[in-house]
Design a protein around this motif. Structure first.
Motif, short mmCIF file in Angstrom:
data_model
loop_
_atom_site.label_atom_id
_atom_site.label_comp_id
_atom_site.label_asym_id
_atom_site.label_seq_id
_atom_site.Cartn_x
_atom_site.Cartn_y
_atom_site.Cartn_z
N CYS A 47 8.30 2.23 16.46
CA CYS A 47 9.67 2.08 15.96
C CYS A 47 9.91 0.68 15.41
N VAL A 48 9.38 -0.31 16.10
CA VAL A 48 9.53 -1.69 15.63
C VAL A 48 8.78 -1.86 14.31
N LEU A 49 7.59 -1.30 14.21
CA LEU A 49 6.82 -1.39 12.98
C LEU A 49 7.58 -0.75 11.82
N ILE A 50 8.16 0.39 12.04
CA ILE A 50 8.93 1.06 10.99
C ILE A 50 10.12 0.21 10.55
N SER A 51 10.81 -0.42 11.51
CA SER A 51 11.96 -1.25 11.14
C SER A 51 11.54 -2.47 10.32
N VAL A 52 10.32 -2.93 10.52
CA VAL A 52 9.83 -4.08 9.77
C VAL A 52 9.43 -3.68 8.35
N ILE A 53 8.79 -2.51 8.21
CA ILE A 53 8.29 -2.13 6.88
C ILE A 53 9.27 -1.30 6.08
N ALA A 54 10.33 -0.80 6.69
CA ALA A 54 11.29 0.06 5.99
C ALA A 54 11.86 -0.57 4.71
N PRO A 55 12.19 -1.87 4.69
CA PRO A 55 12.71 -2.44 3.44
C PRO A 55 11.73 -2.35 2.27
N THR A 83 -3.90 -0.38 12.00
CA THR A 83 -2.93 -0.16 10.93
C THR A 83 -2.12 -1.42 10.65
N VAL A 84 -1.71 -2.10 11.71
CA VAL A 84 -0.96 -3.35 11.53
C VAL A 84 -1.82 -4.39 10.82
N PHE A 85 -3.06 -4.54 11.26
CA PHE A 85 -3.96 -5.51 10.60
C PHE A 85 -4.16 -5.18 9.13
N ILE A 86 -4.39 -3.93 8.83
CA ILE A 86 -4.60 -3.51 7.44
C ILE A 86 -3.32 -3.73 6.63
N GLY A 87 -2.18 -3.40 7.19
CA GLY A 87 -0.92 -3.60 6.48
C GLY A 87 -0.63 -5.06 6.18
N VAL A 88 -0.88 -5.91 7.16
CA VAL A 88 -0.65 -7.35 6.97
C VAL A 88 -1.62 -7.90 5.91
N ALA A 89 -2.89 -7.50 6.03
CA ALA A 89 -3.89 -7.97 5.07
C ALA A 89 -3.59 -7.48 3.66
N ALA A 90 -3.22 -6.21 3.54
CA ALA A 90 -2.90 -5.65 2.22
C ALA A 90 -1.69 -6.35 1.62
N THR A 91 -0.68 -6.57 2.42
CA THR A 91 0.52 -7.25 1.92
C THR A 91 0.20 -8.66 1.47
N GLY A 92 -0.55 -9.39 2.27
CA GLY A 92 -0.90 -10.76 1.92
C GLY A 92 -1.78 -10.84 0.68
N LEU A 93 -2.83 -10.04 0.65
CA LEU A 93 -3.75 -10.08 -0.49
C LEU A 93 -3.10 -9.60 -1.77
N LEU A 94 -2.41 -8.50 -1.72
CA LEU A 94 -1.77 -7.98 -2.94
C LEU A 94 -0.64 -8.88 -3.40
N GLY A 95 0.08 -9.47 -2.46
CA GLY A 95 1.13 -10.41 -2.84
C GLY A 95 0.55 -11.61 -3.56
N ARG A 96 -0.61 -12.04 -3.08
CA ARG A 96 -1.29 -13.20 -3.69
C ARG A 96 -1.88 -12.86 -5.06
N LEU A 97 -2.48 -11.67 -5.14
CA LEU A 97 -3.14 -11.27 -6.39
C LEU A 97 -2.15 -10.81 -7.46
N MET A 98 -1.15 -10.08 -7.06
CA MET A 98 -0.22 -9.49 -8.02
C MET A 98 1.07 -10.30 -8.18
N GLY A 99 1.26 -11.24 -7.27
CA GLY A 99 2.46 -12.09 -7.35
C GLY A 99 3.66 -11.37 -6.94
#
Length: 99
Positions: A47-55, A83-99
């Motif tokens: 539930c906490v994870l969903i509240s963090v990623i919902a936006p 899942t949390v590790f993959i989500g954090v890594a994907a968000t960080g890497l894609l944010g860095r690569l795609m701006g």
């Protein structure tokens, strides 16, 4: 002064996180929980994870939407921690690569 403020915020957030965990342990250590309460306690992290990623579901940024899709895919195949590790890594890497 900016670095001191950042450090203070990090320390306060770590303290708040630690206190919520230790207080839960101290309050529930001598209690026998019902099956229903055990089920609730087991589902709280999700539930906490969903509240963090919902936006991210309403984001107009392609990097966030792609990271969200990767996280959802990981969630269908893996347990919570990977899942949390993959989500954090994907968000960080894609944010860095795609701006």
């Amino acid at each position: 002064m900016h670095d001191l403020t950042t450090l203070l915020v990090i320390v306060l957030m770590a303290t708040a996180t630690y206190l919520t965990r230790i207080m839960g342990f101290l309050l529930l250590r001598n209690r026998t929980l019902s099956p229903r309460m055990l089920a609730v306690m087991e589902n709280v992290p999700g539930c906490v994870l969903i509240s963090v990623i919902a936006p991210a579901f309403v984001s107009d940024q392609p990097a966030k939407l792609l990271a969200l899709a990767i996280t959802v895919l990981a969630a269908t195949r893996l347990s919570l921690l990977p899942t949390v590790f993959i989500g954090v890594a994907a968000t960080g890497l894609l944010g860095r690569l795609m701006g």
